[in-house]
Write a protein that holds these residues in place. Sequence first.
Motif, PDB file in Angstrom:
ATOM      1  N   GLU A 251       0.833  -1.203   0.000  1.00 27.83           N
ATOM      2  CA  GLU A 251       0.000   0.000   0.000  1.00 27.83           C
ATOM      3  C   GLU A 251       0.870   1.257   0.000  1.00 27.83           C
ATOM      4  O   GLU A 251       0.579   2.228  -0.690  1.00 27.83           O
ATOM      5  CB  GLU A 251      -0.908  -0.013   1.229  1.00 27.83           C
ATOM      6  CG  GLU A 251      -1.824   1.179   1.326  1.00 27.83           C
ATOM      7  CD  GLU A 251      -2.538   1.204   2.665  1.00 27.83           C
ATOM      8  OE1 GLU A 251      -3.591   0.550   2.777  1.00 27.83           O
ATOM      9  OE2 GLU A 251      -2.040   1.865   3.608  1.00 27.83           O
ATOM     10  N   LEU A 252       1.965   1.216   0.777  1.00 31.55           N
ATOM     11  CA  LEU A 252       2.862   2.376   0.834  1.00 31.55           C
ATOM     12  C   LEU A 252       3.422   2.687  -0.556  1.00 31.55           C
ATOM     13  O   LEU A 252       3.410   3.837  -1.003  1.00 31.55           O
ATOM     14  CB  LEU A 252       4.000   2.102   1.831  1.00 31.55           C
ATOM     15  CG  LEU A 252       5.087   3.177   1.923  1.00 31.55           C
ATOM     16  CD1 LEU A 252       4.520   4.479   2.463  1.00 31.55           C
ATOM     17  CD2 LEU A 252       6.244   2.705   2.814  1.00 31.55           C
ATOM     18  N   VAL A 253       3.891   1.634  -1.246  1.00 33.74           N
ATOM     19  CA  VAL A 253       4.438   1.837  -2.597  1.00 33.74           C
ATOM     20  C   VAL A 253       3.376   2.440  -3.509  1.00 33.74           C
ATOM     21  O   VAL A 253       3.627   3.394  -4.246  1.00 33.74           O
ATOM     22  CB  VAL A 253       4.928   0.496  -3.186  1.00 33.74           C
ATOM     23  CG1 VAL A 253       5.224   0.639  -4.680  1.00 33.74           C
ATOM     24  CG2 VAL A 253       6.173   0.032  -2.462  1.00 33.74           C
ATOM     25  N   SER A 254       2.182   1.905  -3.419  1.00 30.20           N
ATOM     26  CA  SER A 254       1.101   2.405  -4.265  1.00 30.20           C
ATOM     27  C   SER A 254       0.829   3.875  -3.981  1.00 30.20           C
ATOM     28  O   SER A 254       0.775   4.698  -4.890  1.00 30.20           O
ATOM     29  CB  SER A 254      -0.156   1.567  -4.005  1.00 30.20           C
ATOM     30  OG  SER A 254      -1.254   2.131  -4.679  1.00 30.20           O
ATOM     31  N   ARG A 255       0.693   4.215  -2.707  1.00 28.30           N
ATOM     32  CA  ARG A 255       0.376   5.605  -2.364  1.00 28.30           C
ATOM     33  C   ARG A 255       1.511   6.565  -2.741  1.00 28.30           C
ATOM     34  O   ARG A 255       1.263   7.719  -3.077  1.00 28.30           O
ATOM     35  CB  ARG A 255       0.034   5.733  -0.875  1.00 28.30           C
ATOM     36  CG  ARG A 255      -1.330   5.139  -0.530  1.00 28.30           C
ATOM     37  CD  ARG A 255      -1.727   5.387   0.920  1.00 28.30           C
ATOM     38  NE  ARG A 255      -1.908   6.797   1.234  1.00 28.30           N
ATOM     39  CZ  ARG A 255      -3.010   7.490   0.995  1.00 28.30           C
ATOM     40  NH1 ARG A 255      -4.056   6.913   0.437  1.00 28.30           N
ATOM     41  NH2 ARG A 255      -3.089   8.767   1.317  1.00 28.30           N
ATOM     42  N   LEU A 256       2.752   6.089  -2.665  1.00 26.53           N
ATOM     43  CA  LEU A 256       3.882   6.949  -3.049  1.00 26.53           C
ATOM     44  C   LEU A 256       3.799   7.341  -4.523  1.00 26.53           C
ATOM     45  O   LEU A 256       4.377   8.334  -4.946  1.00 26.53           O
ATOM     46  CB  LEU A 256       5.217   6.242  -2.759  1.00 26.53           C
ATOM     47  CG  LEU A 256       5.656   6.223  -1.287  1.00 26.53           C
ATOM     48  CD1 LEU A 256       6.848   5.288  -1.095  1.00 26.53           C
ATOM     49  CD2 LEU A 256       6.001   7.625  -0.794  1.00 26.53           C
ATOM     50  N   GLY A 257       3.050   6.529  -5.296  1.00 27.08           N
ATOM     51  CA  GLY A 257       2.940   6.828  -6.726  1.00 27.08           C
ATOM     52  C   GLY A 257       1.757   7.721  -7.064  1.00 27.08           C
ATOM     53  O   GLY A 257       1.457   7.921  -8.242  1.00 27.08           O
ATOM     54  N   THR A 258       1.112   8.269  -6.045  1.00 27.79           N
ATOM     55  CA  THR A 258      -0.127   9.033  -6.262  1.00 27.79           C
ATOM     56  C   THR A 258       0.005  10.132  -7.312  1.00 27.79           C
ATOM     57  O   THR A 258      -0.872  10.321  -8.141  1.00 27.79           O
ATOM     58  CB  THR A 258      -0.609   9.660  -4.934  1.00 27.79           C
ATOM     59  OG1 THR A 258      -0.816   8.618  -3.990  1.00 27.79           O
ATOM     60  CG2 THR A 258      -1.918  10.426  -5.127  1.00 27.79           C
ATOM     61  N   TYR A 259       1.097  10.857  -7.265  1.00 22.33           N
ATOM     62  CA  TYR A 259       1.184  12.059  -8.114  1.00 22.33           C
ATOM     63  C   TYR A 259       2.139  11.888  -9.291  1.00 22.33           C
ATOM     64  O   TYR A 259       2.690  12.860  -9.786  1.00 22.33           O
ATOM     65  CB  TYR A 259       1.586  13.270  -7.264  1.00 22.33           C
ATOM     66  CG  TYR A 259       0.523  13.583  -6.247  1.00 22.33           C
ATOM     67  CD1 TYR A 259      -0.675  14.152  -6.643  1.00 22.33           C
ATOM     68  CD2 TYR A 259       0.703  13.267  -4.909  1.00 22.33           C
ATOM     69  CE1 TYR A 259      -1.683  14.406  -5.731  1.00 22.33           C
ATOM     70  CE2 TYR A 259      -0.299  13.513  -3.979  1.00 22.33           C
ATOM     71  CZ  TYR A 259      -1.487  14.081  -4.396  1.00 22.33           C
ATOM     72  OH  TYR A 259      -2.479  14.329  -3.496  1.00 22.33           O
ATOM     73  N   ARG A 260       2.349  10.642  -9.703  1.00 20.58           N
ATOM     74  CA  ARG A 260       3.325  10.417 -10.759  1.00 20.58           C
ATOM     75  C   ARG A 260       3.012  11.257 -12.006  1.00 20.58           C
ATOM     76  O   ARG A 260       3.894  11.884 -12.577  1.00 20.58           O
ATOM     77  CB  ARG A 260       3.373   8.927 -11.112  1.00 20.58           C
ATOM     78  CG  ARG A 260       4.678   8.526 -11.737  1.00 20.58           C
ATOM     79  CD  ARG A 260       5.124   7.152 -11.264  1.00 20.58           C
ATOM     80  NE  ARG A 260       5.637   7.154  -9.908  1.00 20.58           N
ATOM     81  CZ  ARG A 260       5.652   6.084  -9.121  1.00 20.58           C
ATOM     82  NH1 ARG A 260       5.148   4.955  -9.532  1.00 20.58           N
ATOM     83  NH2 ARG A 260       6.167   6.162  -7.922  1.00 20.58           N
ATOM     84  N   GLY A 261       1.746  11.282 -12.387  1.00 20.97           N
ATOM     85  CA  GLY A 261       1.364  12.054 -13.575  1.00 20.97           C
ATOM     86  C   GLY A 261       1.623  13.536 -13.395  1.00 20.97           C
ATOM     87  O   GLY A 261       2.224  14.194 -14.252  1.00 20.97           O
ATOM     88  N   GLU A 262       1.212  14.063 -12.247  1.00 24.11           N
ATOM     89  CA  GLU A 262       1.397  15.486 -11.970  1.00 24.11           C
ATOM     90  C   GLU A 262       2.885  15.821 -11.891  1.00 24.11           C
ATOM     91  O   GLU A 262       3.317  16.885 -12.329  1.00 24.11           O
ATOM     92  CB  GLU A 262       0.729  15.873 -10.644  1.00 24.11           C
ATOM     93  CG  GLU A 262      -0.791  15.921 -10.686  1.00 24.11           C
ATOM     94  CD  GLU A 262      -1.444  14.560 -10.584  1.00 24.11           C
ATOM     95  OE1 GLU A 262      -0.719  13.553 -10.448  1.00 24.11           O
ATOM     96  OE2 GLU A 262      -2.680  14.490 -10.657  1.00 24.11           O
ATOM     97  N   GLU A 263       3.670  14.902 -11.316  1.00 22.53           N
ATOM     98  CA  GLU A 263       5.105  15.142 -11.202  1.00 22.53           C
ATOM     99  C   GLU A 263       5.743  15.321 -12.571  1.00 22.53           C
ATOM    100  O   GLU A 263       6.619  16.160 -12.758  1.00 22.53           O
ATOM    101  CB  GLU A 263       5.791  13.982 -10.459  1.00 22.53           C
ATOM    102  CG  GLU A 263       5.713  14.114  -8.947  1.00 22.53           C
ATOM    103  CD  GLU A 263       5.988  12.803  -8.225  1.00 22.53           C
ATOM    104  OE1 GLU A 263       6.471  11.841  -8.864  1.00 22.53           O
ATOM    105  OE2 GLU A 263       5.704  12.748  -7.016  1.00 22.53           O
ATOM    106  N   ARG A 264       5.262  14.538 -13.525  1.00 17.28           N
ATOM    107  CA  ARG A 264       5.820  14.657 -14.880  1.00 17.28           C
ATOM    108  C   ARG A 264       5.536  16.034 -15.468  1.00 17.28           C
ATOM    109  O   ARG A 264       6.413  16.694 -16.015  1.00 17.28           O
ATOM    110  CB  ARG A 264       5.250  13.558 -15.798  1.00 17.28           C
ATOM    111  CG  ARG A 264       6.111  12.315 -15.845  1.00 17.28           C
ATOM    112  CD  ARG A 264       5.750  11.445 -17.048  1.00 17.28           C
ATOM    113  NE  ARG A 264       4.395  10.918 -16.940  1.00 17.28           N
ATOM    114  CZ  ARG A 264       4.098   9.777 -16.321  1.00 17.28           C
ATOM    115  NH1 ARG A 264       5.053   9.058 -15.766  1.00 17.28           N
ATOM    116  NH2 ARG A 264       2.859   9.353 -16.247  1.00 17.28           N
ATOM    117  N   VAL A 265       4.294  16.477 -15.280  1.00 18.17           N
ATOM    118  CA  VAL A 265       3.891  17.798 -15.795  1.00 18.17           C
ATOM    119  C   VAL A 265       4.784  18.882 -15.191  1.00 18.17           C
ATOM    120  O   VAL A 265       5.354  19.729 -15.885  1.00 18.17           O
ATOM    121  CB  VAL A 265       2.414  18.083 -15.420  1.00 18.17           C
ATOM    122  CG1 VAL A 265       2.059  19.529 -15.743  1.00 18.17           C
ATOM    123  CG2 VAL A 265       1.489  17.117 -16.149  1.00 18.17           C
TER     124      VAL A 265
END
Lengths: 281, 465
Positions: A251-265
């Motif tokens: 779950e921690l790994v999953s939540r750490l990826g929450t903003y992957r899309g926004e981070e790219r932008v």
Amino acid sequence: MHTIHSNDLVQPTLGRMVVDAPYVAEYRKAGQFIILRIDEFGERIPLTIADADKDKGTITLYYQIVGVTTRKMSLLKKGDHLQDIAGPLGHPTDVKRYGTVACIGGGIGIAPLYPISRAMKEAGNRVVNILGARSKDLLILEDELRAIGDETIVCTDDGSYGKKDFVTGALRDLMAKEKVDIVVAIGPVPMMKAVSDMTREPAIRTFVSLNSIMVDGTGMCGGCRVTVGGGTKFTCVDGPEFNGHEVDFGELVSRLGTYRGEERVSDEKHKHACRIGLDRN
Amino acid sequence: MKDRIPRQKMPELTPAERKNNFNEIPLGYSKETAMLEASRCIQCKKPACVGGCPVNVDIPGFIKEITDGNFSGAFAVLKKTNTLPAVCGRVCPQESQCEAQCILGKKFEPVAIGKLERFVADYEREVENAAAREADGKKDKKVAIIGAGPAGLTAAGDLAQRGYAVTIFEALHSPGGVLVYGIPQFRLPKEIVHYEIEALKKRGVELVLNRVVGMSQTVDDLLDRDYHAVFVGTGAGLPLFLNIAGENLKGVYSANEYLTRANLMKAYKFPEYDTPIIRGKNIAVFGGGNVAMDAARVANRLGAENVYLVYRRSRDEMPARLEEIHHADEEGINFQLLTNPVRFLGDESGNLKGVECLRMELGEPDESGRRRPVTVKGSEFIIDIDVAIIAIGNAPNPIIQKSTVGLDTTKWGTIVADNTTMKTSKKGVFAGGDIVSGAATVIEAMGAGRKAAAAIDEFCTTGAW
């Protein structure tokens, strides 16, 4: 405003910053963290405190360049400022005399491990440091930790330095050789999970320090929640250290990826801005 | 006849105009409209409205000054009892406080007290830009305030006025508490809060930001150092969750986190500002209070196609202000009433994709006097959503309680304080606002800050506890 004393890239994607924060320097204990904001536009990001100098009123932070904030951090120079530093935050590590403590650090996790290792030594423990990095030039704080540890084992994934092994391999060897009373593991989530899995069966108490996404750091937003022992905990006020045998790492790994899309932008925008900045220099 | 004049409406941005921005919705009275509305007040000898106000603003007094066109005079009357009139004029639930008591309301519509208060405060800020008031003398004692929210700011203002050296310790990088992290720009522009805080600073109040008292230095440290008294106004900032399956999926926010990202960190301007927020297409907000309305309306402005407001009772039981429910309705929020979430559903990557709900019906009244919602068997249905925002309330922040020796708390974690003096079980420590009452309104917190300031003054003067 917090004046920056030094800011260097110790590796291509790893920075080390020494910055004024007298209050934090005075009160921080091993295992605690701060939340910083670079400027008016910045996010609030948590970073563990790697070291502090009470007399100078400075703290040392290590940061991996992963997103826009850390990228901006890496461009700051001596004499520049950070807008805000809040801290010390979180529970300090439960430091006492346990016997033999295996202090395991992976990658940038070695930075927050350093004060814990030192505090464990000062509390009268036998300290065995196990440091892992992908390769020799990605290893940090080796000399410092060697100076503290009764023993320090270095592993690299590619065998370019120390043992060609993962930290779990070194821990297995250590456990076969002597009784380990407690393990502190800080590093990438898969590493912390692997270490926790290994110590579950022999029931060796294992602390892990979690790096969940956080906003305020005082329990207000609940964004840093993690499942520990089947219940929801807030990393900022209940942690950052938890019993590794009870943490839901998936779950921690999953939540750490929450903003992957926004981070790219965001990253694209700032990479562009950075290039303009570099051209000017 | 005064009752022939209708209650003056405040011009507003239309729902179409406000859909994609965070601009304030009510636009304010003109001088003329304010004077006309003020003239509706019949200046009761025994004004009931004053009793309906938690800080007892001299309502007929300030309204009289508006009628006479003396707006600065009106502001002076307001400021005697209210540190934050521009804030209160916007976010107080006047319909259940002062205006509920207005005698005109019995036969006609009550005087628009809140709108007049807002007018006076705005006029003062925009036109007069009044200098800070002189303190009433100077005291040689220092008071520490923990938390720069409505309770703390009010206590600080009153104590500075009485001549005390006041230091406010605030955990965040910006003072204002819920006024800056929680209430959105379109309901309370941040410039107004900043203006009020600048006014406090001009009056000598020291602000220490980014400082979490109780995490290193404690309340006892402050008392041991040079503070004669401490006021704890740390609020109810610990978000409650539904405790249902899937609540830690990516896309499930507490209202606190969602609003903090959007308001305080200005995620609505991402990527100009660095803080991200998930801009879902289909968003469900759970709850029926002002915070739920705020979250739903922010979600709308962030470009969601469908915003559902899921509330387990009916519209009549919603605790939110009527005006907020009305505004949300106008903006096209989809009210799913008598509906209760059962579990969140995610995809294989841990992203939220839906919420399973049950329809409810109202049964017998419970201890709160409200009819208890009862599950309708077999009514399960799924709403497809990619963002969920939980706005079902907050518990008290526990940091001070845990770190302060001798501070009594209730089983709910609130601090025990005397209702008139806000004294706690620990000598020299006062507390007020949500940390004592549990989640309540801005003006109630301000009322507590005001009472505490008076009692702190007495304690510092007499030393008697």
